[in-house]
Design a protein around this motif. Structure first.
Motif, PDB file in Angstrom:
ATOM      1  N   TYR A 106       0.836  -1.208   0.000  1.00 37.05           N
ATOM      2  CA  TYR A 106       0.000   0.000   0.000  1.00 37.05           C
ATOM      3  C   TYR A 106       0.866   1.253   0.000  1.00 37.05           C
ATOM      4  O   TYR A 106       0.677   2.161  -0.817  1.00 37.05           O
ATOM      5  N   ASN A 107       1.846   1.317   0.884  1.00 35.63           N
ATOM      6  CA  ASN A 107       2.702   2.499   0.963  1.00 35.63           C
ATOM      7  C   ASN A 107       3.551   2.688  -0.282  1.00 35.63           C
ATOM      8  O   ASN A 107       3.883   3.817  -0.661  1.00 35.63           O
ATOM      9  N   ALA A 108       3.913   1.585  -0.936  1.00 39.99           N
ATOM     10  CA  ALA A 108       4.755   1.677  -2.129  1.00 39.99           C
ATOM     11  C   ALA A 108       4.037   2.350  -3.293  1.00 39.99           C
ATOM     12  O   ALA A 108       4.681   2.798  -4.247  1.00 39.99           O
ATOM     13  N   TYR A 109       2.713   2.437  -3.240  1.00 38.80           N
ATOM     14  CA  TYR A 109       1.971   3.152  -4.284  1.00 38.80           C
ATOM     15  C   TYR A 109       2.120   4.669  -4.168  1.00 38.80           C
ATOM     16  O   TYR A 109       1.949   5.388  -5.150  1.00 38.80           O
ATOM     17  N   LEU A 110       2.429   5.182  -2.965  1.00 36.10           N
ATOM     18  CA  LEU A 110       2.387   6.628  -2.747  1.00 36.10           C
ATOM     19  C   LEU A 110       3.283   7.405  -3.703  1.00 36.10           C
ATOM     20  O   LEU A 110       2.815   8.383  -4.309  1.00 36.10           O
ATOM     21  N   PRO A 111       4.557   7.044  -3.914  1.00 31.15           N
ATOM     22  CA  PRO A 111       5.367   7.829  -4.859  1.00 31.15           C
ATOM     23  C   PRO A 111       4.877   7.746  -6.300  1.00 31.15           C
ATOM     24  O   PRO A 111       5.203   8.599  -7.120  1.00 31.15           O
TER      25      PRO A 111
END
Length: 458
Positions: free
Chosen positions: A157-162
């Protein structure tokens, strides 16, 4: 062509493409918010409110005359079981997360992996309906599976942010994600409060009501995960020559070696590992502290956590605005000072005094969401392009994966002293050391060293 005619001309293909890309990015952002909306109910209703006191009560019912249970033949004070289970869940996550991060980066298919982790966790949480009697081992097992699963899913989930937010909008996007999560947590807690306080009128025992609240969090998690799975898209990459599963740990070692080329990114991760360990432990152990040490009933705990959820929405958005004015690093440091004051106040909190507990809960709510949201967005600036999943795997180990030391310290402090006050004050050291380490990181230099554009305020 005149200025007027230029303004009214048909959009060029380039502008149309930019507009379509922007709309697609906003659509993904809206879908991304909903995974926080889905899984935060587990963190709130299960981990923070119900499971700690309930699993502790089951363990105490199964304990021997000296107050110990014996999982796998190991003597464990019943009041420490929950904290130890949280610690074990983190170790399991540490084993799995590098494999998942490597698979995501090698294949570009984060979404199927996110779905697998989310639904394993949701199923384990739903299975908590069957906790009753002396089934403390089942409770500990389901907690380990669910907690490890949410940690793994958050890597992806966090890896989608950038990928879905530009450098200047990540603070805002990350903060909105946390706000969505706290909104869902508050909504479900209201429903939990109605069910728990009115369990007699629904023909339920208190234990039945708790088990329904636990299981409903799993159903909620699974249902709303469908939204991000429909809206997020994978960015495909050429598959690597080596199997991702077999190379997961080798990939982690390679990531850590690569981080040595970015020592300032590694310095931030170390600081975050320390202070976030304290935050995660406060979140997971607060209800046990309130029920066992302060003598507060379950209704008071639910109401206090509901207050945290409501204020955390405002806190996450408000700290996002403060970050735009003063920078994320300064805002995070200020929040860590508040966290330290919260723990010191908690040590002196009188028993059977709900009003003081509500005041403390209000302070936690105002700094909780912002501390985590701004840390996530700040780290996203420090990640070299193309290495989002593997770097966020390391970040997630700091966020959840390496947050085993805090619960272990908390559990040991209680096991040795029999006092939850001593256990809660022992966590101050995490915030003090974390603050010192973060203050020493030159974040603007760190962003530039990672090869990313430096925002005006950071």
């Amino acid at each position: 062509m005149s200025a007027e005619s230029a303004d009214t001309a048909e959009p060029t293909p380039e502008r149309a493409t930019e507009g379509a890309d922007a709309e697609g990015r906003r659509r993904e952002q809206r879908g991304w918010y909903f995974y926080d909306f889905a899984c935060s109910v587990y963190s709130t209703s299960v981990l923070t409110v119900f499971l700690g006191p309930y699993l502790t009560s089951i363990a105490k019912a199964a304990a021997d005359a000296d107050g110990f249970v014996h999982p796998l033949g190991v003597p464990v004070r019943a009041g420490s079981l929950f904290a130890y289970a949280v610690s074990v869940s983190v170790v399991v996550a540490v084993v799995v997360m590098p494999i998942v991060g490597a698979a995501a980066d090698r294949t570009g298919r984060k979404k199927p992996l996110l779905a697998a982790a989310a639904y394993v966790g949701a199923a384990a949480t739903t299975g908590m309906f069957f906790l009753d009697g002396h089934r403390y081992l089942l409770g500990a097992f389901l907690l380990i599976v669910a907690n490890a699963s949410i940690s793994v899913s958050m890597v992806l989930y966090n890896a989608y942010l950038p990928q879905i937010a530009g450098p200047d909008e990540r603070d805002a996007v990350s903060s909105r994600g946390w706000a969505f999560g706290y909104t869902s947590g508050a909504l479900v807690l209201v429903l939990n409060l109605v069910l728990y306080t009115g369990h007699d009128s629904f023909g339920l025992s208190e234990s039945d009501a708790v088990r329904i609240c636990l299981a409903s969090a799993g159903v909620w998690w699974g249902a709303f995960t469908l939204v991000p799975l429909r809206r997020l898209r994978d960015r495909r990459v050429a598959p690597g020559g080596e199997g991702a599963v077999g190379s997961g740990w080798r990939q982690l070692r390679a990531t850590l070696r690569d981080m040595r080329r970015h020592p300032l990114t590694l310095s931030f991760l170390l600081a975050y590992l320390v202070y976030n360990d304290g935050i995660q432990t406060v979140i997971s152990q607060a209800s046990v502290f309130g029920s066992e040490e302060l003598g507060l009933d379950q209704t008071t705990l639910i109401t206090a956590v509901l207050l945290v959820q409501v204020l955390a929405v405002a806190g996450a958005l408000g700290m996002g605005r403060l970050a735009r004015a003063y920078g994320a690093k300064r805002t995070i440091l200020a929040s860590l000072v508040v966290w330290t004051l919260i723990l010191v106040s908690g040590y002196f909190l009188p028993s059977d005094a709900p009003v003081f507990f509500y005041v403390l809960a209000s302070a936690i709510g105002l700094v909780l969401g912002g501390s985590q949201a701004l840390s996530r967005s700040l780290f996203s600036h420090l990640v070299p392009r193309g290495k989002e999943a593997e770097y966020f795997s390391a970040y997630e180990m700091s966020d959840r994966g390496l947050s085993w030391l805090g619960p272990l310290v908390f559990g040991l402090a209680y096991q040795l002293t029999g006092s939850y006050r001593d256990a809660i004050i022992s966590l101050v050291i995490f915030f003090v050391i974390g603050s010192v380490l973060l203050a020493r990181v030159p974040v603007r230099q760190a962003v530039a060293a990672a090869g990313n554009p430096v925002p005006e305020r950071i």
